[in-house]
Enzyme design. Structure first.
Site, mmCIF file in Angstrom:
data_model
loop_
_atom_site.group_PDB
_atom_site.id
_atom_site.type_symbol
_atom_site.label_atom_id
_atom_site.label_comp_id
_atom_site.label_asym_id
_atom_site.label_seq_id
_atom_site.Cartn_x
_atom_site.Cartn_y
_atom_site.Cartn_z
ATOM 1 N N GLU A 110 -1.190 2.510 0.042
ATOM 2 C CA GLU A 110 -1.371 1.387 0.973
ATOM 3 C C GLU A 110 -2.186 1.859 2.184
ATOM 4 O OE1 GLU A 110 -1.609 -1.538 1.541
ATOM 5 O OE2 GLU A 110 0.183 -2.543 2.298
ATOM 6 N N ASP A 111 -2.891 0.929 2.814
ATOM 7 C CA ASP A 111 -3.675 1.297 3.999
ATOM 8 C C ASP A 111 -2.774 1.472 5.219
ATOM 9 O OD1 ASP A 111 -3.057 -1.416 4.119
ATOM 10 O OD2 ASP A 111 -5.076 -2.072 4.665
ATOM 11 N N ASP A 149 3.021 -1.991 8.527
ATOM 12 C CA ASP A 149 3.190 -2.571 9.861
ATOM 13 C C ASP A 149 4.659 -2.990 9.989
ATOM 14 O OD1 ASP A 149 2.539 -3.759 12.300
ATOM 15 O OD2 ASP A 149 1.693 -5.555 11.412
ATOM 16 N N PHE A 174 -3.763 -3.278 17.003
ATOM 17 C CA PHE A 174 -4.574 -3.665 15.850
ATOM 18 C C PHE A 174 -5.718 -2.671 15.625
ATOM 19 C CE2 PHE A 174 -7.787 -6.193 13.624
ATOM 20 C CZ PHE A 174 -7.014 -6.690 12.588
ATOM 21 N N ARG A 202 -14.423 -3.188 7.153
ATOM 22 C CA ARG A 202 -13.796 -2.321 6.146
ATOM 23 C C ARG A 202 -14.641 -1.095 5.812
ATOM 24 N NH1 ARG A 202 -9.466 -5.128 3.946
ATOM 25 N NH2 ARG A 202 -9.740 -7.360 3.629
HETATM 26 P P1 5GP Z 1 3.249 -5.619 6.888
HETATM 27 O O1 5GP Z 1 3.706 -6.449 5.741
HETATM 28 O O2 5GP Z 1 3.727 -4.182 6.839
HETATM 29 O O3 5GP Z 1 3.588 -6.273 8.198
HETATM 30 O O4 5GP Z 1 1.688 -5.648 6.886
HETATM 31 C C1 5GP Z 1 0.951 -4.838 6.042
HETATM 32 C C2 5GP Z 1 -0.456 -5.361 5.910
HETATM 33 O O5 5GP Z 1 -0.905 -5.990 7.114
HETATM 34 C C3 5GP Z 1 -1.421 -4.220 5.672
HETATM 35 O O6 5GP Z 1 -1.597 -3.965 4.309
HETATM 36 C C4 5GP Z 1 -2.687 -4.700 6.330
HETATM 37 O O7 5GP Z 1 -3.434 -5.458 5.411
HETATM 38 C C5 5GP Z 1 -2.215 -5.617 7.438
HETATM 39 N N1 5GP Z 1 -2.207 -4.959 8.763
HETATM 40 C C6 5GP Z 1 -1.149 -4.549 9.470
HETATM 41 N N2 5GP Z 1 -1.520 -3.983 10.628
HETATM 42 C C7 5GP Z 1 -2.868 -4.055 10.656
HETATM 43 C C8 5GP Z 1 -3.863 -3.612 11.598
HETATM 44 O O8 5GP Z 1 -3.605 -3.043 12.676
HETATM 45 N N3 5GP Z 1 -5.158 -3.838 11.250
HETATM 46 C C9 5GP Z 1 -5.513 -4.446 10.095
HETATM 47 N N4 5GP Z 1 -6.811 -4.602 9.876
HETATM 48 N N5 5GP Z 1 -4.608 -4.866 9.186
HETATM 49 C C10 5GP Z 1 -3.304 -4.664 9.465
#
Ligand code: 5GP
Length: 176
Positions: free
Chosen positions: A100-101, A104, A153, A166
């Site tokens: 995963e990237d 959050d 962010f 990206r």
């Molecule tokens: P979660 O479900 O953990 O809240 O969110 C995960 C997804 O939200 C990540 O796979 C990503 O796509 C997006 N995301 C969360 N934080 C960021 C951020 O700081 N920048 C970007 N570009 N995407 C984020």
């Protein structure tokens, strides 16, 4: 500083720092999964660059595939988790490594892990390039974390702002 659409971002992690850490994670995964025939599953779209570089540092045989989920629109999480798309590998009895990237709130991973458990794999591990500890709301196990970052962010290295940014080889943080 860079501009992505209407927002300004400041350099946060340079290419050398990212690549050095990815080499370390690759070495660690190669040791941990020796003789375990892992299947690495990249979560699209954000993980494409991380999985690409990480996979070049994996020295053991590994299957590589991708799937897609989405819970994000623009800058803030919508909290809406969509279904998995494109999962085409047989996962029963396999050792899965989710790639995963960024984690959050952890909601996307919680959902994904739940879905993957239904396929009866031998194990599920999670490798994420970035993790925002302050934002985490769900109890998920992070096995491999590239960098713990502040709750701001970020874009670049696979991560987007409304579809853009990206392709940037470094990681940039939103300038407030
Ligand atoms: P979660 O479900 O953990 O809240 O969110 C995960 C997804 O939200 C990540 O796979 C990503 O796509 C997006 N995301 C969360 N934080 C960021 C951020 O700081 N920048 C970007 N570009 N995407 C984020």
């Amino acid at each position: 500083m860079i501009q992505v659409k209407d927002k300004t971002f400041i350099l946060f992690l340079d290419e050398k720092t990212i690549q050095k850490r990815i080499t370390e994670i690759g070495n660690q995964i190669s040791r941990d999964f020796e003789n375990r025939d892992p299947v690495m599953i990249g979560v699209l779209n954000g993980s494409f660059m991380f999985l690409s570089d990480l996979s070049k540092n994996i020295t053991i045989p590994t299957e590589i595939t991708f799937l897609k989920i989405s819970s994000y629109e623009g800058e803030k999480s919508t909290g809406i988790v969509k279904n998995l798309i494109g999962l085409d590998s047989e996962l029963k009895g396999r050792n899965i490594i989710i790639v995963e990237d960024i984690v959050d709130t952890g909601l996307s991973m919680l959902h994904l892990i739940d879905q993957l458990k239904k396929t009866n794999p031998a194990s599920i591990s999670l490798a994420t390039l970035l993790h925002k500890p302050e934002a985490l709301k769900h109890n998920i196990q992070l096995d491999y974390v590239g960098f713990e970052i502040p709750n701001k962010f970020v874009v670049g290295y696979g991560l987007d702002y409304d579809g853009y940014g990206r392709n940037i080889p470094e990681i940039y943080q939103l300038k407030l």
